[in-house]
Design a protein around this motif. Structure first.
Motif, mmCIF file in Angstrom:
data_model
loop_
_atom_site.group_PDB
_atom_site.id
_atom_site.type_symbol
_atom_site.label_atom_id
_atom_site.label_comp_id
_atom_site.label_asym_id
_atom_site.label_seq_id
_atom_site.Cartn_x
_atom_site.Cartn_y
_atom_site.Cartn_z
ATOM 1 N N SER A 154 0.777 -1.094 -0.058
ATOM 2 C CA SER A 154 0.007 0.116 0.139
ATOM 3 C C SER A 154 0.886 1.117 0.160
ATOM 4 N N GLY B 113 -5.291 -12.533 4.588
ATOM 5 C CA GLY B 113 -4.818 -12.286 3.299
ATOM 6 C C GLY B 113 -5.525 -12.795 2.201
ATOM 7 N N ARG C 198 -9.256 -10.873 2.005
ATOM 8 C CA ARG C 198 -9.312 -9.758 1.591
ATOM 9 C C ARG C 198 -9.200 -9.581 0.114
ATOM 10 N N ARG D 93 -10.738 -3.731 10.533
ATOM 11 C CA ARG D 93 -10.514 -3.711 8.989
ATOM 12 C C ARG D 93 -9.234 -5.033 8.958
ATOM 13 N N PHE E 114 -6.819 -4.667 6.979
ATOM 14 C CA PHE E 114 -5.662 -4.373 6.688
ATOM 15 C C PHE E 114 -4.896 -3.403 7.959
ATOM 16 N N ALA F 97 -6.007 -1.355 13.147
ATOM 17 C CA ALA F 97 -6.932 -2.220 12.264
ATOM 18 C C ALA F 97 -8.514 -1.787 12.759
ATOM 19 N N GLN G 73 -4.469 -0.582 -1.588
ATOM 20 C CA GLN G 73 -3.731 -1.885 -1.048
ATOM 21 C C GLN G 73 -3.502 -2.983 -2.015
ATOM 22 N N ASN H 252 -1.665 -12.147 -2.130
ATOM 23 C CA ASN H 252 -1.755 -12.945 -0.733
ATOM 24 C C ASN H 252 -0.727 -13.863 -1.019
#
Length: 421
Positions: free
Chosen positions: A19, A128, A131, A155, A157, A164, A404, A408
């Motif tokens: 990110s 990972g 998301r 979150r 992230f 988060a 972001q 993953n």
């Protein structure tokens, strides 16, 4: 090179890696699923200072692109608000078969002071993989006992749990007593059902009395301290209940203790008491769609049909994924929503079931859950239909205005070993 193509190439470079800092971003020409039931087929979305600055039709409005640091043309792709996974152990467990990685269960029956928040692992490899299917939030939820503890909306992230957290300790979770006991050889009414309810009432009565006692007159009790906000309407209570009798008793319990924000989790028999449920205004986090009926006599498709039944009845609901291997299967949440489209929900109602509806139920809808002006710029872009496993191919993720990574560790392993012979 055309300046837009240059911007687009730059975006792909960074969105595929780590990110980067918050920028003003313009997204153009995507098929926008707002999250509130509406769509814009050729959308222009302006992101400024981490917020949605405008949502317009690209063909109907002229946009000044000079004030944007990044312009991304996503023609032919779909734009969605970040999906939300309610009632989840995601981030609280890594390998279900390894006890040392399980951090969602505490001993004892009454544990309202247990906080899932501080156990949330932002570096989980499972997180990972979830998301990158568009699920950008999870309600980290403890399990076990009569009162399991407090959940927090996180979150997916962040550098740590402090970074988060979206809404900390937003609700206390209660496992309502089972009206029916399911044994290996028989199914029968729970003889201790009423006694177990009385025990729960006793605890809530003590907690309410504690909350109403002046500070100088009481001895600190961490369990009751953690429940004080229930009675002044600052914290939700999530009741895990399935059968019709349990749901009706929850409604009576809510009235008795004047609980301002109750939520039913599970609600399998909700279709049997639609009028009472609608009148109570208690929202429902429906159980996993991909499961067998809980009653042998039920329609085999009942779990698929429940969302459509509640939608038609005007009852606020969302979808959740509690069950076996739920942490890693959270990546399938969009596909659970997709399944409901064949059994009563429209496409946009299915999107809302894992975005705006969930945000409303958990009280984060002022910032998240839909792509509307003034809200946080939290969204993702997919090459195809995100509710279909054949179309869900996430190309961009933006969280609070910051692009972001869309990769993953599974992608990395694939790239590493695909040439191995």
């Amino acid at each position: 090179m055309d300046i837009n193509k240059l911007y687009f190439a730059w975006a792909l470079l960074f969105l595929g890696g780590m990110s980067f800092a918050q920028k003003n971003i313009l997204i153009e020409n995507g098929f926008l699923h707002v999250g509130n039931g509406t769509v814009i087929e050729t959308a222009s979305i302006g992101i400024e200072d981490g917020k949605i600055a405008h949502v317009k039709n690209s063909l109907a409005f002229s946009i000044d692109k000079s004030k944007y640091d990044l312009v991304i043309d996503v023609k032919g792709q779909h734009i969605y608000p970040g999906f939300i996974a309610p009632n989840s152990t995601l981030g609280l467990t890594e390998i279900d078969a390894v006890r040392a990685t399980l951090d969602f269960y505490e001993v004892g029956d009454y544990n309202p002071h247990i906080r899932a928040l501080i156990a949330f692992n932002v570096e989980s490899k499972v997180v990972g993989t979830v998301r990158t299917n568009g699920v950008l939030f999870a309600q980290a939820t403890p399990r076990g006992g009569a009162i399991t503890g407090s959940s927090s909306v996180m979150r997916l992230f962040g550098w740590n749990w402090e970074d988060a957290v979206v809404k900390k300790d937003e609700g206390i979770h209660v496992n309502w007593p089972n009206f029916i006991n399911y044994g290996w050889r028989e199914v029968k009414v729970n003889d201790d059902y009423k006694n177990e309810i009385r025990e729960l009432e006793r605890f809530f009565t003590e907690a309410k009395n504690y909350a109403n006692t002046k500070e100088k007159d009481k001895k600190i009790d961490l369990r009751f301290e953690s429940m004080k906000r229930i009675f002044d309407g600052k914290q939700r209570v999530y009741f895990r209940a399935e059968r019709a009798q349990e749901l009706l008793d929850v409604m009576l319990f809510v009235k008795k203790f004047d609980i301002k924000y109750p939520v039913i989790v599970g609600g399998y028999d909700a279709n049997l008491i639609l009028d009472q449920l609608r009148d109570s205004k208690i929202p429902v986090m429906l159980g996993r769609v991909h499961e067998l009926p809980k009653v042998a006599e039920d329609d085999i498709h009942m779990p698929y049909k429940l969302p459509g039944i509640l939608q038609k009845a005007g009852i606020l609901f969302c979808l959740q994924n509690e069950g076996d291997m739920e942490a890693m299967n959270t990546r399938n949440l969009p596909f659970l929503a997709g399944q409901t489209r064949a059994f009563g929900l429209s496409n946009e109602e299915a999107v809302a079931a894992i975005s705006l509806n969930a945000a409303k139920i958990m009280g984060i809808d002022k910032e998240y859950g839909s792509i509307e002006v003034g809200k946080s710029a939290t969204l993702f872009i997919s090459k195809g239909d995100a509710l279909d496993m054949r179309g869900n191919q996430v190309t961009h993720i933006i969280m609070d205005g910051k692009p972001q990574s869309v990769r993953n560790h599974q992608d990395e392993l694939y790239e590493r070993f695909k040439e191995k012979r």
